[in-house]
Motif scaffolding. Structure first.
Motif, mmCIF file in Angstrom:
data_model
loop_
_atom_site.group_PDB
_atom_site.id
_atom_site.type_symbol
_atom_site.label_atom_id
_atom_site.label_comp_id
_atom_site.label_asym_id
_atom_site.label_seq_id
_atom_site.Cartn_x
_atom_site.Cartn_y
_atom_site.Cartn_z
ATOM 1 N N VAL A 1 -14.401 -21.848 30.752
ATOM 2 C CA VAL A 1 -14.807 -22.566 29.543
ATOM 3 C C VAL A 1 -15.900 -23.568 29.900
ATOM 4 O O VAL A 1 -15.715 -24.409 30.797
ATOM 5 N N VAL A 2 -17.032 -23.461 29.212
ATOM 6 C CA VAL A 2 -18.078 -24.473 29.295
ATOM 7 C C VAL A 2 -18.194 -25.113 27.924
ATOM 8 O O VAL A 2 -18.162 -24.424 26.892
ATOM 9 N N SER A 3 -18.295 -26.446 27.894
ATOM 10 C CA SER A 3 -18.399 -27.182 26.640
ATOM 11 C C SER A 3 -19.732 -27.916 26.576
ATOM 12 O O SER A 3 -20.224 -28.393 27.599
ATOM 13 N N LEU A 4 -20.297 -28.010 25.371
ATOM 14 C CA LEU A 4 -21.478 -28.838 25.167
ATOM 15 C C LEU A 4 -21.078 -30.012 24.283
ATOM 16 O O LEU A 4 -20.635 -29.825 23.153
ATOM 17 N N TYR A 5 -21.221 -31.207 24.832
ATOM 18 C CA TYR A 5 -20.887 -32.444 24.128
ATOM 19 C C TYR A 5 -22.174 -33.058 23.582
ATOM 20 O O TYR A 5 -23.069 -33.406 24.349
ATOM 21 N N LEU A 6 -22.258 -33.181 22.265
ATOM 22 C CA LEU A 6 -23.432 -33.806 21.653
ATOM 23 C C LEU A 6 -23.005 -35.114 20.991
ATOM 24 O O LEU A 6 -22.139 -35.111 20.103
ATOM 25 N N VAL B 1 -24.295 -23.647 24.170
ATOM 26 C CA VAL B 1 -25.537 -24.196 23.625
ATOM 27 C C VAL B 1 -25.898 -23.507 22.309
ATOM 28 O O VAL B 1 -26.264 -24.160 21.322
ATOM 29 N N SER B 2 -25.767 -22.200 22.261
ATOM 30 C CA SER B 2 -26.066 -21.463 21.024
ATOM 31 C C SER B 2 -25.190 -21.950 19.874
ATOM 32 O O SER B 2 -25.654 -22.093 18.728
ATOM 33 N N GLY B 3 -23.926 -22.219 20.170
ATOM 34 C CA GLY B 3 -23.014 -22.720 19.143
ATOM 35 C C GLY B 3 -23.450 -24.063 18.594
ATOM 36 O O GLY B 3 -23.362 -24.323 17.381
ATOM 37 N N MET B 4 -23.933 -24.947 19.481
ATOM 38 C CA MET B 4 -24.395 -26.259 19.014
ATOM 39 C C MET B 4 -25.681 -26.130 18.213
ATOM 40 O O MET B 4 -25.874 -26.831 17.213
ATOM 41 N N LEU C 1 -23.610 -30.544 29.061
ATOM 42 C CA LEU C 1 -22.827 -29.360 29.405
ATOM 43 C C LEU C 1 -21.756 -29.745 30.417
ATOM 44 O O LEU C 1 -22.037 -30.417 31.400
ATOM 45 N N ARG C 2 -20.533 -29.280 30.185
ATOM 46 C CA ARG C 2 -19.437 -29.577 31.110
ATOM 47 C C ARG C 2 -18.675 -28.295 31.439
ATOM 48 O O ARG C 2 -18.430 -27.473 30.550
ATOM 49 N N VAL C 3 -18.303 -28.159 32.690
ATOM 50 C CA VAL C 3 -17.379 -27.090 33.065
ATOM 51 C C VAL C 3 -15.984 -27.618 32.753
ATOM 52 O O VAL C 3 -15.464 -28.490 33.435
ATOM 53 N N SER C 4 -15.392 -27.097 31.690
ATOM 54 C CA SER C 4 -14.094 -27.611 31.255
ATOM 55 C C SER C 4 -12.936 -26.918 31.963
ATOM 56 O O SER C 4 -11.886 -27.525 32.179
ATOM 57 N N GLU C 5 -13.119 -25.637 32.303
ATOM 58 C CA GLU C 5 -12.028 -24.871 32.928
ATOM 59 C C GLU C 5 -12.642 -23.740 33.739
ATOM 60 O O GLU C 5 -13.503 -23.022 33.242
ATOM 61 N N ILE C 6 -12.203 -23.635 35.002
ATOM 62 C CA ILE C 6 -12.775 -22.618 35.885
ATOM 63 C C ILE C 6 -11.697 -21.854 36.654
ATOM 64 O O ILE C 6 -11.993 -21.051 37.523
ATOM 65 N N VAL C 7 -10.411 -22.083 36.315
ATOM 66 C CA VAL C 7 -9.314 -21.502 37.106
ATOM 67 C C VAL C 7 -8.503 -20.438 36.378
ATOM 68 O O VAL C 7 -7.759 -19.689 37.016
ATOM 69 N N ASP C 8 -8.607 -20.364 35.056
ATOM 70 C CA ASP C 8 -7.754 -19.436 34.312
ATOM 71 C C ASP C 8 -8.419 -18.061 34.243
ATOM 72 O O ASP C 8 -8.925 -17.641 33.210
ATOM 73 N N VAL C 9 -8.394 -17.367 35.384
ATOM 74 C CA VAL C 9 -9.108 -16.096 35.523
ATOM 75 C C VAL C 9 -8.653 -15.079 34.476
ATOM 76 O O VAL C 9 -7.472 -15.066 34.120
ATOM 77 N N PRO C 10 -9.578 -14.244 33.991
ATOM 78 C CA PRO C 10 -10.973 -14.185 34.431
ATOM 79 C C PRO C 10 -11.932 -15.082 33.649
ATOM 80 O O PRO C 10 -13.114 -15.093 33.937
ATOM 81 N N ASN C 11 -11.439 -15.829 32.660
ATOM 82 C CA ASN C 11 -12.353 -16.533 31.771
ATOM 83 C C ASN C 11 -12.497 -18.010 32.104
ATOM 84 O O ASN C 11 -11.512 -18.682 32.458
ATOM 85 N N ASP D 1 -19.605 -34.225 18.898
ATOM 86 C CA ASP D 1 -19.321 -32.871 18.448
ATOM 87 C C ASP D 1 -19.369 -31.986 19.687
ATOM 88 O O ASP D 1 -20.257 -32.153 20.531
ATOM 89 N N VAL D 2 -18.435 -31.038 19.789
ATOM 90 C CA VAL D 2 -18.328 -30.205 20.995
ATOM 91 C C VAL D 2 -18.244 -28.737 20.594
ATOM 92 O O VAL D 2 -17.441 -28.366 19.738
ATOM 93 N N THR D 3 -19.109 -27.927 21.198
ATOM 94 C CA THR D 3 -19.009 -26.473 21.064
ATOM 95 C C THR D 3 -18.663 -25.899 22.426
ATOM 96 O O THR D 3 -18.886 -26.540 23.459
ATOM 97 N N THR D 4 -18.120 -24.694 22.453
ATOM 98 C CA THR D 4 -17.705 -24.091 23.721
ATOM 99 C C THR D 4 -18.251 -22.678 23.858
ATOM 100 O O THR D 4 -18.641 -22.037 22.881
#
Length: 315
Positions: A304-309, A264-267, A292-302, A247-250
């Motif tokens: 995406v960090v994902s939590l994989y459980l 983390v709060s979402g999970m 915790l994974r850094v899923s996307e760091i280039v689409d400025v300004p936002n 299960d993955v939350t972002t």
């Protein structure tokens, strides 16, 4: 004469608090030699299999994160690399996870202390029960592993630094080689903060904190210091967790730290709704088993960090 099979032992009482290049070596070894380290858990022995919340409330933070050592490696000089071959772990069979007030990614949301005591089979390393809620697959590793820095100490062991230390990289398990930059003569290596399991991020600030013995072999690579620590892994890193999917939350926004908090709060919200967990239980479970994974760091300004459980926790 080869030193490769010459094995030394450092006992748990041969530990220190903080990094300091003035600490006298507890042991001197030649490159190629192995050392068995007895470690103390990250509470410095203050917590035990019978501890209560009162023990946690009384924690003396000057005694946390002790490391066994230091070991002087003959011939190591600034600019060299020390390759630490992680050979074997002998776990103790017990551990603890805690929410410590003021510490952790969501410290503002979880101001009250919480403690979970674990018992596990040190021989088989079968998944450890998280009460009646989940079963966590185990993978022993050393959370704090590093060298003395060149800058005169003492320095806290809590933050990691260029020469290693409190890295909390869960893939520092048996079979992995860690390559560290040497900043002082003899390298002055120490290890501690052993964990029976941890998720990437260690979001509540603790993993399954568990004393154990670790066998390491040292190799000296002259003039080969990396800028920061690097690892060589022997094989897959999630195979013990990935069999049932995730299960993955972002979290999405302009701040990486904020994204991580939201993921983390979402999970936690998902686990509370689906499994009837207390929020702090879900928080601690994310710390020991969620990645915790850094899923996307280039689409400025936002970003995406994902939590994989891993779903295997609930099988």
């Amino acid at each position: 004469m080869s030193h490769r099979h010459h094995r030394h032992t450092l006992h748990a009482h041969q530990h220190h608090h903080g990094w300091n290049n003035a600490n006298p070596p507890a042991l001197r070894v030649a490159p190629g030699e192995s050392v068995v380290f007895e470690t103390v858990d990250s509470s410095g022995g203050q917590l035990s299999p019978t501890s209560t919340l009162d023990t946690l409330r009384a924690l003396d933070f000057s005694r946390v994160n002790p490391v066994t050592g230091p070991v002087h490696v003959d011939g190591a000089e600034p600019g060299d690399a020390l390759a630490v071959h992680i050979e074997h772990f002998a776990p103790s069979g017990w551990g603890w996870t805690a929410n410590i007030p003021g510490f952790g990614l969501l410290a503002d949301q979880f101001p009250d202390p919480a403690l979970h005591l674990w018992q596990y089979d040190a021989g088989t390393l079968a998944p450890a029960a998280f009460g009646r809620l989940a079963r966590v697959p185990l993978k022993p590793f050393a959370g704090t592993i590093g060298l003395a820095p060149a800058e005169p100490g003492p320095h806290s062991v809590v933050p990691p630094r260029r020469v290693g230390g409190n890295l909390d990289i869960r893939d520092l398990g048996a079979g992995t080689t860690l390559i560290l930059p040497v900043e002082v003569a003899g390298a002055l290596f120490s290890v501690g903060d052993t964990h029976a399991a941890q998720g990437d991020g260690e979001v509540c600030g603790t993993a399954i904190e568990s004393p154990m013995t670790v066998a390491l072999r040292f190799e000296l690579l002259k003039g080969a210091a990396p800028r920061f620590p690097r690892l060589e892994l022997p094989g897959p890193v999630t195979r013990h967790l990935d069999s049932r999917g995730y299960d993955v939350t972002t979290g999405i926004g302009p701040d990486l730290h904020g994204c991580a908090r939201d993921a983390v709060s979402g999970m936690i919200e998902l686990l509370v709704a689906r499994h009837g967990m207390q929020p702090v239980e879900a928080y601690m479970l994310c710390s020991v088993a969620g990645d915790l994974r850094v899923s996307e760091i280039v689409d400025v300004p936002n970003m995406v960090v994902s939590l994989y459980l891993p779903r295997v926790l609930f099988d």
